[in-house]
Design a protein around this motif. Structure first.
Motif, short mmCIF file in Angstrom:
data_model
loop_
_atom_site.label_atom_id
_atom_site.label_comp_id
_atom_site.label_asym_id
_atom_site.label_seq_id
_atom_site.Cartn_x
_atom_site.Cartn_y
_atom_site.Cartn_z
N ARG A 81 2.57 17.02 19.53
CA ARG A 81 3.79 17.43 18.84
C ARG A 81 4.97 16.53 19.18
NH1 ARG A 81 4.39 23.89 17.73
NH2 ARG A 81 2.18 24.41 17.53
N HIS A 82 4.75 15.25 19.07
CA HIS A 82 5.85 14.31 19.20
C HIS A 82 5.92 13.45 17.93
CE1 HIS A 82 5.75 15.61 23.41
NE2 HIS A 82 6.96 15.10 23.51
N ALA A 83 5.57 12.19 18.00
CA ALA A 83 5.77 11.28 16.87
C ALA A 83 5.03 11.71 15.61
CB ALA A 83 5.33 9.87 17.27
N THR A 84 3.80 12.21 15.77
CA THR A 84 3.01 12.55 14.58
C THR A 84 3.45 13.88 13.94
OG1 THR A 84 1.30 13.70 15.87
CG2 THR A 84 1.01 11.34 15.49
N HIS A 85 4.38 14.57 14.56
CA HIS A 85 4.89 15.82 14.01
C HIS A 85 6.34 15.63 13.56
CE1 HIS A 85 1.26 17.34 15.84
NE2 HIS A 85 1.47 18.53 15.33
N SER A 86 6.57 14.56 12.83
CA SER A 86 7.93 14.24 12.40
C SER A 86 7.94 13.86 10.92
CB SER A 86 8.47 13.07 13.23
OG SER A 86 7.74 11.88 12.96
N LEU A 87 9.13 13.87 10.34
CA LEU A 87 9.29 13.44 8.96
C LEU A 87 8.98 11.95 8.81
CD1 LEU A 87 12.55 15.38 8.03
CD2 LEU A 87 10.20 15.94 7.38
N LEU A 88 9.23 11.18 9.87
CA LEU A 88 8.90 9.76 9.85
C LEU A 88 7.39 9.57 9.67
CD1 LEU A 88 9.59 6.77 10.19
CD2 LEU A 88 9.44 7.09 12.67
N PHE A 89 6.59 10.36 10.39
CA PHE A 89 5.14 10.25 10.25
C PHE A 89 4.70 10.63 8.84
CE2 PHE A 89 0.83 12.02 10.52
CZ PHE A 89 0.15 10.92 11.03
N ALA A 90 5.32 11.66 8.27
CA ALA A 90 4.98 12.05 6.89
C ALA A 90 5.25 10.91 5.93
CB ALA A 90 5.78 13.29 6.49
N ALA A 91 6.39 10.25 6.09
CA ALA A 91 6.73 9.12 5.22
C ALA A 91 5.76 7.96 5.43
CB ALA A 91 8.16 8.67 5.49
N LEU A 92 5.42 7.67 6.68
CA LEU A 92 4.51 6.57 6.97
C LEU A 92 3.09 6.86 6.45
CD1 LEU A 92 5.59 5.59 10.60
CD2 LEU A 92 6.01 4.32 8.48
N ALA A 93 2.67 8.13 6.55
CA ALA A 93 1.35 8.50 6.05
C ALA A 93 1.27 8.29 4.55
CB ALA A 93 1.04 9.95 6.41
N GLY A 94 2.30 8.71 3.82
CA GLY A 94 2.32 8.51 2.38
C GLY A 94 2.41 7.05 2.00
N ALA A 95 3.29 6.31 2.70
CA ALA A 95 3.45 4.89 2.41
C ALA A 95 2.19 4.11 2.77
CB ALA A 95 4.65 4.33 3.18
N GLY A 96 1.56 4.48 3.88
CA GLY A 96 0.33 3.81 4.28
C GLY A 96 -0.80 4.05 3.28
N THR A 97 -0.86 5.27 2.74
CA THR A 97 -1.87 5.56 1.72
C THR A 97 -1.62 4.74 0.47
OG1 THR A 97 -2.08 7.83 2.56
CG2 THR A 97 -2.91 7.40 0.34
N TRP A 98 -0.38 4.69 0.04
CA TRP A 98 -0.03 3.88 -1.13
C TRP A 98 -0.38 2.41 -0.91
CZ3 TRP A 98 3.20 -0.30 -1.69
CH2 TRP A 98 3.44 -0.71 -3.01
N ALA A 99 -0.04 1.88 0.27
CA ALA A 99 -0.32 0.48 0.57
C ALA A 99 -1.83 0.23 0.61
CB ALA A 99 0.31 0.08 1.90
N GLY A 100 -2.59 1.16 1.20
CA GLY A 100 -4.04 1.00 1.24
C GLY A 100 -4.65 0.97 -0.14
N ILE A 101 -4.16 1.83 -1.02
CA ILE A 101 -4.67 1.85 -2.40
C ILE A 101 -4.29 0.56 -3.12
CG2 ILE A 101 -4.46 3.00 -4.63
CD1 ILE A 101 -4.01 5.61 -3.06
N ALA A 102 -3.04 0.12 -2.93
CA ALA A 102 -2.56 -1.07 -3.64
C ALA A 102 -3.25 -2.34 -3.19
CB ALA A 102 -1.04 -1.20 -3.44
N HIS A 103 -3.55 -2.45 -1.89
CA HIS A 103 -4.06 -3.71 -1.36
C HIS A 103 -5.56 -3.71 -1.08
CE1 HIS A 103 -0.02 -5.32 -1.03
NE2 HIS A 103 0.36 -4.21 -0.40
N LEU A 104 -6.13 -2.53 -0.85
CA LEU A 104 -7.56 -2.46 -0.54
C LEU A 104 -8.38 -1.85 -1.67
CD1 LEU A 104 -7.30 -1.29 3.18
CD2 LEU A 104 -7.57 -3.62 2.31
N GLY A 105 -7.72 -1.11 -2.54
CA GLY A 105 -8.36 -0.65 -3.76
C GLY A 105 -9.39 0.45 -3.59
N VAL A 165 -1.41 13.32 0.49
CA VAL A 165 -1.37 13.06 1.94
C VAL A 165 -0.01 13.45 2.51
CG1 VAL A 165 -1.42 11.24 3.69
CG2 VAL A 165 -3.15 11.27 1.88
N THR A 166 1.05 13.05 1.83
CA THR A 166 2.40 13.37 2.31
C THR A 166 2.63 14.88 2.35
OG1 THR A 166 3.22 11.30 1.34
CG2 THR A 166 4.86 12.96 1.94
N LEU A 167 2.23 15.57 1.28
CA LEU A 167 2.41 17.02 1.25
C LEU A 167 1.58 17.71 2.33
CD1 LEU A 167 2.45 17.74 -2.60
CD2 LEU A 167 4.37 17.89 -1.01
N GLY A 168 0.39 17.19 2.60
CA GLY A 168 -0.44 17.76 3.65
C GLY A 168 0.23 17.67 5.01
#
Length: 234
Positions: A81-105, A165-168
């Motif tokens: 319940r530190h870094a991974t339980h923050s709004l920053l992690f939610a944003a990074l999880a969503g952005a990371g998913t988008w980047a993975g889809i865009a670049h790795l397909g 992912v972000t909503l989760g």
């Protein structure tokens, strides 16, 4: 909250929010099949913040490998319940998913879908009890079938998967926000926010009231969205 409750809350949030999201986030052809699959995937994504916990559903997902990974991430992120339980992690999880889809397909979409489906099935206890081969084989097989089905029949998944992912993750934060320890929403700022409706994880309020209520609400929302106008309102 326990893993089961987090998974249910993730499914509920996606079922509630999906019909109100702009087409840019869910894609132009978002339909009932996307809604149902997204609900399950969001349930799996609701377990992601517990990457920092050595005894979470995620920690047992791949046996010793995931256990070690969660221990390492827990130390790196500052503990449970530190870094991974923050709004920053939610944003990074969503952005990371988008980047993975865009670049790795396609490979990234299939891999992530498989993992989230398997996590959701485990957390929701949709498998035989115990720790025998069938306990692991059934979720693994169903997750593989689900990923193949998404690949074949849900081409719009690449649009709404980052949102799921972000909503989760946000559903997980909201669940832990209702417990005594709260969550550091604005990490690295350390203040924790909480409304402690659940005094102890796994107590009667959570398991006998909140989890069943969220489950029923999820099915009602899905039914009303897929079959609008079929539930009479007195």
């Amino acid at each position: 909250m326990m893993g089961h409750s987090h998974a249910v809350s993730g499914g509920l949030l996606f079922a509630a929010a999906s019909s109100h999201l702009p087409v840019e986030l869910v894609g132009p052809g978002f339909g009932p099949a996307d809604l149902l699959m997204g609900t399950v995937l969001c349930a799996g994504a609701a377990l992601l913040p517990d990457l920092d916990h050595h005894d979470s559903t995620l920690a047992h997902f791949l046996g010793p490998v995931s256990g070690v990974l969660c221990r390492v991430l827990g130390r790196v992120s500052g503990g449970h319940r530190h870094a991974t339980h923050s709004l920053l992690f939610a944003a990074l999880a969503g952005a990371g998913t988008w980047a993975g889809i865009a670049h790795l397909g396609r490979g990234f979409v299939l891999g992530l879908t498989f993992c989230l489906l398997a996590l959701a099935l485990r957390a929701l206890h949709l498998h035989p009890p115990g720790n025998g081969p069938a306990t692991w084989a059934l979720p693994t097989g169903l997750a593989a079938l689900g990923a193949a089905g998404l690949d074949s029949w849900l081409p719009n998944a690449r649009y709404w998967l980052p949102c799921a992912v972000t909503l989760g993750v946000l559903a997980h934060l909201l669940g832990d926000f209702l417990t005594r320890r709260g969550v550091p929403l604005f990490w690295p700022y350390g203040r924790r926010y909480e409304i402690p409706l659940i005094k102890r994880t796994g107590n009667g309020v959570e398991t006998k009231f909140l989890a069943p209520l969220m489950t029923i609400a999820t099915f009602v929302l899905l039914w009303c969205t897929v079959f609008p106008g079929t539930l009479p309102i007195s």
